[in-house]
Design a protein around this motif. Structure first.
Motif, short mmCIF file in Angstrom:
data_model
loop_
_atom_site.label_atom_id
_atom_site.label_comp_id
_atom_site.label_asym_id
_atom_site.label_seq_id
_atom_site.Cartn_x
_atom_site.Cartn_y
_atom_site.Cartn_z
N SER A 1 65.66 19.46 99.15
CA SER A 1 66.84 18.89 98.49
C SER A 1 68.10 19.39 99.17
N GLN A 2 69.19 18.69 98.91
CA GLN A 2 70.50 19.06 99.45
C GLN A 2 71.57 18.58 98.50
N ILE A 3 72.63 19.39 98.35
CA ILE A 3 73.76 19.00 97.51
C ILE A 3 74.79 18.29 98.38
N LEU A 4 75.20 17.10 97.96
CA LEU A 4 76.23 16.34 98.67
C LEU A 4 77.50 16.31 97.82
N LYS A 5 78.54 16.95 98.31
CA LYS A 5 79.82 16.98 97.60
C LYS A 5 80.72 15.89 98.18
N LEU A 6 80.58 14.70 97.65
CA LEU A 6 81.33 13.55 98.14
C LEU A 6 82.48 13.24 97.19
N THR A 7 83.69 13.18 97.72
CA THR A 7 84.86 12.87 96.90
C THR A 7 85.48 11.51 97.24
N ASP A 8 85.09 10.95 98.38
CA ASP A 8 85.59 9.64 98.77
C ASP A 8 84.75 8.57 98.08
N PRO A 9 85.36 7.73 97.22
CA PRO A 9 84.58 6.70 96.51
C PRO A 9 83.82 5.77 97.44
N GLN A 10 84.39 5.46 98.59
CA GLN A 10 83.71 4.55 99.52
C GLN A 10 82.49 5.22 100.15
N MET A 11 82.53 6.54 100.33
CA MET A 11 81.35 7.25 100.81
C MET A 11 80.27 7.32 99.72
N LEU A 12 80.71 7.48 98.46
CA LEU A 12 79.74 7.44 97.37
C LEU A 12 79.04 6.08 97.35
N ARG A 13 79.80 5.04 97.59
CA ARG A 13 79.20 3.70 97.66
C ARG A 13 78.26 3.60 98.87
N GLY A 14 78.68 4.16 99.99
CA GLY A 14 77.86 4.12 101.19
C GLY A 14 76.58 4.91 101.06
N LEU A 15 76.59 5.96 100.22
CA LEU A 15 75.39 6.77 100.02
C LEU A 15 74.21 5.92 99.57
N PHE A 16 74.47 4.93 98.74
CA PHE A 16 73.38 4.15 98.16
C PHE A 16 72.76 3.18 99.15
N GLN A 17 73.36 3.05 100.32
CA GLN A 17 72.73 2.25 101.37
C GLN A 17 71.65 3.04 102.09
N GLY A 18 71.61 4.36 101.86
CA GLY A 18 70.65 5.19 102.57
C GLY A 18 69.63 5.86 101.69
N VAL A 19 69.49 5.39 100.43
CA VAL A 19 68.50 5.98 99.53
C VAL A 19 67.59 4.88 98.99
N LYS A 20 66.39 5.29 98.61
CA LYS A 20 65.42 4.35 98.05
C LYS A 20 65.52 4.22 96.55
N CYS A 21 66.09 5.26 95.91
CA CYS A 21 66.09 5.29 94.45
C CYS A 21 67.26 6.15 93.99
#
Length: 262
Positions: free
Chosen positions: A236-256
């Motif tokens: 596991s890894q903790i991702l500290k994302l504060t940019d809303p567009q990066m939070l949106r981009g995160l979901f393009q790289g996960v399965k669930c």
């Protein structure tokens, strides 16, 4: 030029609410000048290039209301009395004031409830009934408005329309990847957190997935993410994302995506 006040839980470090603001600003026509009510006006202005007002300063809020044409409840679970009885009073109070001052009022992408107190249900019903337009993002909110006989539109969460940004290094992490957000909540007791963590450990072992822990509000959720990471230190890894567009981009790289508050 139409002036629109954007009212929400903005400037408080909550990734979900920041994504809603970013989505709203992206969707507003060029002919609309937005003024965001924010808990951190300077940060919000710098991040989004939008005019701001301190949402805790009654004199400033009244001033911008007098100069505005529209008032937009900018999305999220603003009208609920589980985490706070004050929150629905604040937001419905502003909506009621805007309506009395003759502004066109829009409740946008709302997630209504839970509303456990009769007084908060009554003032919420009155505030929504006075809106020129209401959109909701879930069937529970739709059912409540149907019961209140208030017209509405059920629409997808607008965050999914936000332009995404790539998360640096995301695609270098082991796959398949699963994003997990567990929010601080009165119902998420230490005992329930322990049970959920054991379940997540079993899930990771059974699926051989890599867990991305995403605290949406660092001040409240980071402690939970750190506890989970200790239980799955190598997967596991903790991702500290504060940019809303990066939070949106995160979901393009996960399965669930797993979201839990209780």
């Amino acid at each position: 030029m139409v002036r629109a006040i954007c009212c929400g839980y903005y400037g408080e470090g909550n990734g979900g609410d920041e994504a809603l603001l970013a989505s709203l600003l992206q969707m507003l026509p060029d002919a609309v000048e937005a003024i965001a009510l924010s808990g951190n006006p300077s940060q919000t202005q710098t991040q989004y290039g939008v005019k701001t007002c301190d949402r805790r300063n009654a004199f400033q809020v009244l001033k911008v209301l007098r100069a505005a044409d529209w008032f937009i409840w900018g999305g999220g679970s603003l009208i609920q009395d589980v985490t706070s009885a004050i929150s629905p009073l604040y937001y419905t109070g502003l909506m009621g004031l805007a309506q009395q001052m003759g502004l066109r009022t829009i409740a946008w992408s709302q997630g209504i409830g839970p509303l456990q107190r009769p007084i908060t249900r009554a003032i919420a019903k009155r505030a929504f009934a006075g809106c020129n337009l209401v959109t909701v993002r879930d069937s529970g909110s739709a059912a409540l408005l149907t019961d209140w006989q208030i017209p509405f539109t059920l629409a997808p969460d607008p965050v999914w329309a936000l332009d995404p940004k790539p998360v640096p290094g995301l695609w270098d992490l082991p796959a398949p990847r699963v994003a997990v957000t567990w929010r601080s909540h009165p119902l998420l007791t230490p005992k329930r957190l322990e049970i959920l963590t054991r379940a997540l450990v079993s899930f990771q072992q059974a699926t051989d997935t890599y867990i991305l822990l995403v605290p949406f509000q660092l001040s409240q959720d980071l402690v939970i993410a750190e506890l989970i990471h200790k239980a799955i230190p190598y997967h596991s890894q903790i991702l500290k994302l504060t940019d809303p567009q990066m939070l949106r981009g995160l979901f393009q790289g996960v399965k669930c995506y797993i979201n839990a508050t209780a």
